[in-house]
Design an enzyme around this catalytic site. Sequence first.
Site, PDB file in Angstrom:
ATOM      1  N   GLY A  19      23.673 -26.717 -22.630  1.00  0.00           N
ATOM      2  CA  GLY A  19      24.731 -26.800 -23.612  1.00  0.00           C
ATOM      3  C   GLY A  19      25.384 -25.509 -23.974  1.00  0.00           C
ATOM      4  O   GLY A  19      24.896 -24.415 -23.717  1.00  0.00           O
ATOM      5  N   GLY A  69      26.752 -20.327 -24.383  1.00  0.00           N
ATOM      6  CA  GLY A  69      25.417 -20.905 -24.333  1.00  0.00           C
ATOM      7  C   GLY A  69      24.334 -19.906 -23.994  1.00  0.00           C
ATOM      8  O   GLY A  69      23.164 -20.139 -24.298  1.00  0.00           O
ATOM      9  N   CYS A  73      30.960 -27.476 -19.292  1.00  0.00           N
ATOM     10  CA  CYS A  73      30.427 -26.218 -18.787  1.00  0.00           C
ATOM     11  C   CYS A  73      30.949 -25.867 -17.400  1.00  0.00           C
ATOM     12  O   CYS A  73      30.904 -24.707 -16.999  1.00  0.00           O
ATOM     13  CB  CYS A  73      28.901 -26.258 -18.787  1.00  0.00           C
ATOM     14  N   GLU A 108      20.613 -24.644 -18.592  1.00  0.00           N
ATOM     15  CA  GLU A 108      21.934 -24.971 -18.057  1.00  0.00           C
ATOM     16  C   GLU A 108      22.945 -24.508 -19.086  1.00  0.00           C
ATOM     17  O   GLU A 108      23.109 -25.141 -20.126  1.00  0.00           O
ATOM     18  CB  GLU A 108      22.057 -26.488 -17.815  1.00  0.00           C
ATOM     19  N   ARG A 110      23.677 -17.163 -25.373  1.00  0.00           N
ATOM     20  CA  ARG A 110      23.043 -16.642 -26.586  1.00  0.00           C
ATOM     21  C   ARG A 110      21.902 -17.546 -27.013  1.00  0.00           C
ATOM     22  O   ARG A 110      20.811 -17.085 -27.323  1.00  0.00           O
ATOM     23  CB  ARG A 110      24.070 -16.535 -27.733  1.00  0.00           C
ATOM     24  N   VAL A 111      22.172 -18.857 -27.052  1.00  0.00           N
ATOM     25  CA  VAL A 111      21.119 -19.800 -27.411  1.00  0.00           C
ATOM     26  C   VAL A 111      20.045 -19.808 -26.324  1.00  0.00           C
ATOM     27  O   VAL A 111      18.861 -19.956 -26.607  1.00  0.00           O
ATOM     28  CB  VAL A 111      21.693 -21.218 -27.623  1.00  0.00           C
TER      29      VAL A 111
END
Length: 520
Positions: free
Chosen positions: A199, A231, A287, A252, A233-234
């Site tokens: 995500g 994404g 994405c 992903e 960063r997460v």
Amino acid sequence: MMAREEKQRFDVEEADLLVKELQKSFNSGKTKSYEWRKSQIESISKMVEEKEKEIIEALYKDLSKPETESFVSEISMLKGSCKLALEELKSWMKPEKAKTSLTTYPSSAEIVSEPLGVVLVISAWNYPFLLSLDPVIGAIAAGNAVVLKPSEIAPATSSLLAELIAGYLDKSTIRVVEGAVAETSALLEQKWDKIFYTGFCNFIYYTYDLVKTFFNIKIPICSCHLICSGGERVGRIIMSAAAKYLTPVILELGGKCPALVDSNINLQVAARRIIAGKWVCNNGQACISVDYIITTKQFAPKLIDALRKEVEEFFGKDPMGSKDISRIVNSFHFNRLASLLDEDKVSDKIVYGGQKDENQLKIAPTILLDVPEDSLIMKEEIFGPLLPIVTVENIEDSFDVIKSKPKPLAAYVFTDDEQLKKDFVQNVSAGGMLVNDTILHLTVSSLPFGGVGESGMGAYHGKFSFDAFSHKKGVLYRSFDGDATTRYPPYTPQKHRLLKAVMGGNLFGIILALIGWSRD
């Protein structure tokens, strides 16, 4: 009252109990059988078939997704994943024969795929049904117990998933945990056998609070754009949490997916396929959406005219009123996209579109030409309906543009030049690649889908999903026959020569060693 509400929240203690409960079910062996795996995948297939209307309604509530897009990009793909898994499950589960060496003769060997245990799947909001259940199908096929954490940014789909999974699947082995920061944090505190995350970034407070939790650092609120720009960063937060227990992860994420457009092409077809990979594809909120185009200065005007013409063919003269295009997921992401568009030296680069309606959370398909390379729109993953076009003098110069950015999840090239195709495939590093089209490689189950570098790690889809949630256990079988004294002490010069010959695979040397011949 407040104390009672706090107690009802899903916290670390509840997460610990949940994992222990699922671990107990997994240790009983029930998930390892072919029958259990088959029955659960059949139940998912039945659920998707019977609840198609409810699924489409939830996706419309969350993203205003057109019914056709919901069916094509989420429902039909899930049906296909279930069908393939049911057809191939026995062969996937079957041990693979492996070669043995002269050193272990006589022997046989095989690779056994065994389930990892209890796995966590954290899914995304942009394709909230597909990206929740597709990895779950792989985890079940591999024989794992599963916890699914849907995205709270798609609340209607999250709620429906919790309801349907509880009603259709085995509650003792497959569970859904809804929620936001507190619930995700509680889950990430636990020991899992694998974590699967897919995500784009979530709300600022979501990223902000997770950073504080797992990195124990304070970030000034003025840094919001920096901590919520993609994404990856997460992904770093997920990896930080997993590192505590050395838990393997599949990430992903995404990135800036380029589309290189040559001039020797069928322009109408290319324009249509670019639009399909940008605005038809959840209005750019994907994405693998085309993030920016690279073409020559000379060809850019023709490409812009073709894109403009086909956008109007698809969505009408006023795309803002079209029912065939999704809205922006929420006000936060609307404002994020608006800020990219309104940045100095960017807003005057709009050559088509640019209309915004915050009340409807809609932004029209927008094309920009030659925005500055140091602008946020060229640094961040856009994840929306804005499409910059970067021009170069020669098409070969586009490679340097792509290589100047982190490796993308997908890369596209449109050309009839065979040498350019080869050069693109050989010289551009990306999670996946497609020549003369966009996004369709995602539908090919025989191809792995995954990132590279900052766009992610690990891959899934088809058998790759089964493998992603399996441990490949090597097994060597030997009988008590053929036990050679050569491997045991006391070592003699003859044993030494024989061992060297055997381990080197030198048949002539083995014969010489056996008959006691020496060079000395």
